[in-house]
Design an enzyme around this catalytic site. Structure first.
Site, short mmCIF file in Angstrom:
data_model
loop_
_atom_site.label_atom_id
_atom_site.label_comp_id
_atom_site.label_asym_id
_atom_site.label_seq_id
_atom_site.Cartn_x
_atom_site.Cartn_y
_atom_site.Cartn_z
N LYS A 226 0.83 -1.21 0.00
CA LYS A 226 0.00 0.00 0.00
C LYS A 226 0.87 1.26 0.00
O LYS A 226 2.09 1.17 0.19
CB LYS A 226 -0.92 -0.02 1.22
CG LYS A 226 -1.93 -1.16 1.20
CD LYS A 226 -2.78 -1.13 2.45
CE LYS A 226 -3.80 -2.24 2.47
NZ LYS A 226 -4.64 -2.18 3.68
N GLU B 80 -8.83 -10.26 -8.27
CA GLU B 80 -7.88 -9.15 -8.10
C GLU B 80 -6.76 -9.21 -9.14
O GLU B 80 -6.36 -8.18 -9.68
CB GLU B 80 -7.31 -9.16 -6.68
CG GLU B 80 -8.33 -8.77 -5.64
CD GLU B 80 -7.84 -8.91 -4.22
OE1 GLU B 80 -8.15 -8.02 -3.42
OE2 GLU B 80 -7.14 -9.90 -3.90
N TYR C 181 -11.85 -3.65 -1.62
CA TYR C 181 -12.50 -2.52 -0.96
C TYR C 181 -13.97 -2.36 -1.34
O TYR C 181 -14.70 -1.66 -0.67
CB TYR C 181 -11.72 -1.24 -1.25
CG TYR C 181 -10.26 -1.41 -0.91
CD1 TYR C 181 -9.87 -1.61 0.41
CD2 TYR C 181 -9.29 -1.46 -1.89
CE1 TYR C 181 -8.54 -1.83 0.73
CE2 TYR C 181 -7.95 -1.67 -1.57
CZ TYR C 181 -7.60 -1.86 -0.26
OH TYR C 181 -6.28 -2.09 0.06
N ASN D 35 -1.57 -0.15 7.30
CA ASN D 35 -1.07 -1.48 7.65
C ASN D 35 -0.20 -2.13 6.56
O ASN D 35 -0.14 -3.34 6.45
CB ASN D 35 -2.20 -2.40 8.10
CG ASN D 35 -3.18 -2.73 6.99
OD1 ASN D 35 -3.04 -2.28 5.85
ND2 ASN D 35 -4.19 -3.52 7.31
N HIS E 83 -1.71 -5.50 1.45
CA HIS E 83 -2.98 -6.21 1.26
C HIS E 83 -2.66 -7.57 0.68
O HIS E 83 -1.74 -7.71 -0.13
CB HIS E 83 -3.88 -5.44 0.29
CG HIS E 83 -4.95 -6.31 -0.31
ND1 HIS E 83 -6.08 -6.64 0.38
CD2 HIS E 83 -5.03 -6.94 -1.51
CE1 HIS E 83 -6.82 -7.44 -0.39
NE2 HIS E 83 -6.20 -7.63 -1.53
#
Length: 154
Positions: free
Chosen positions: A12, A132, A55, A118, A121
């Protein structure tokens, strides 16, 4: 029984900004996974809200606009890793979503403090990994053999 599969792992914006991309790649390589696709992308909010992303199911939650703004705030590194039980093992390597619940030795346990930052992913199931991968790598992935497969897999 272990199955050879692919998983989608994304570093991220906070992980990219903190210079952790190489460390995360090294951990997956050292574990024995094979990198079959990778790219640096500055995702748009529209891309992040597509149904195939992790998401999409969070739309409607109070934190969703902030999450999309954060994910679109800088580049991410998307990767496809291949190996035995790649989805489940990848999730274990990342650690719990809430970093303070992550064990030391996991990526989040070693580098993250806040759930909203964090680091990474990882796909949560084989089907979501396939979705994905198709979303982030419409061009497909690279198929090749690595010389040490006989030393990694039975």
């Amino acid at each position: 029984m272990s199955i050879k599969e692919q998983t989608y792992i994304m570093v991220k914006p906070d992980g990219v900004q903190r210079g952790l991309v190489g460390e995360i790649i090294a951990r997956f390589e050292k574990r024995g996974f094979k990198l079959v696709a990778m790219k640096l992308v500055h995702a748009t909010p529209e891309h992040l809200e597509k149904p195939a992303t992790d998401y999409a199911d969070l739309k409607g939650k109070p934190f969703f606009p902030g999450l999309i703004k954060y994910m679109a705030s800088g580049p991410v590194v998307g990767m496809v890793w291949e190996g035995l039980d790649a989805v489940k093992t990848g999730r274990v390597m990342l650690g719990a979503t809430k970093p303070l619940e992550s064990a030391p030795g996991t990526i989040r346990g070693d580098y993250a403090l806040a759930v909203g930052r964090n680091i990474c992913h990882g796909s949560d199931a084989v089907e979501s990994a396939q979705n994905e991968i198709a979303l982030w790598f419409p061009e497909g992935v690279t198929q090749y053999s690595i010389a040490n497969e006989g030393w990694i897999f039975e």
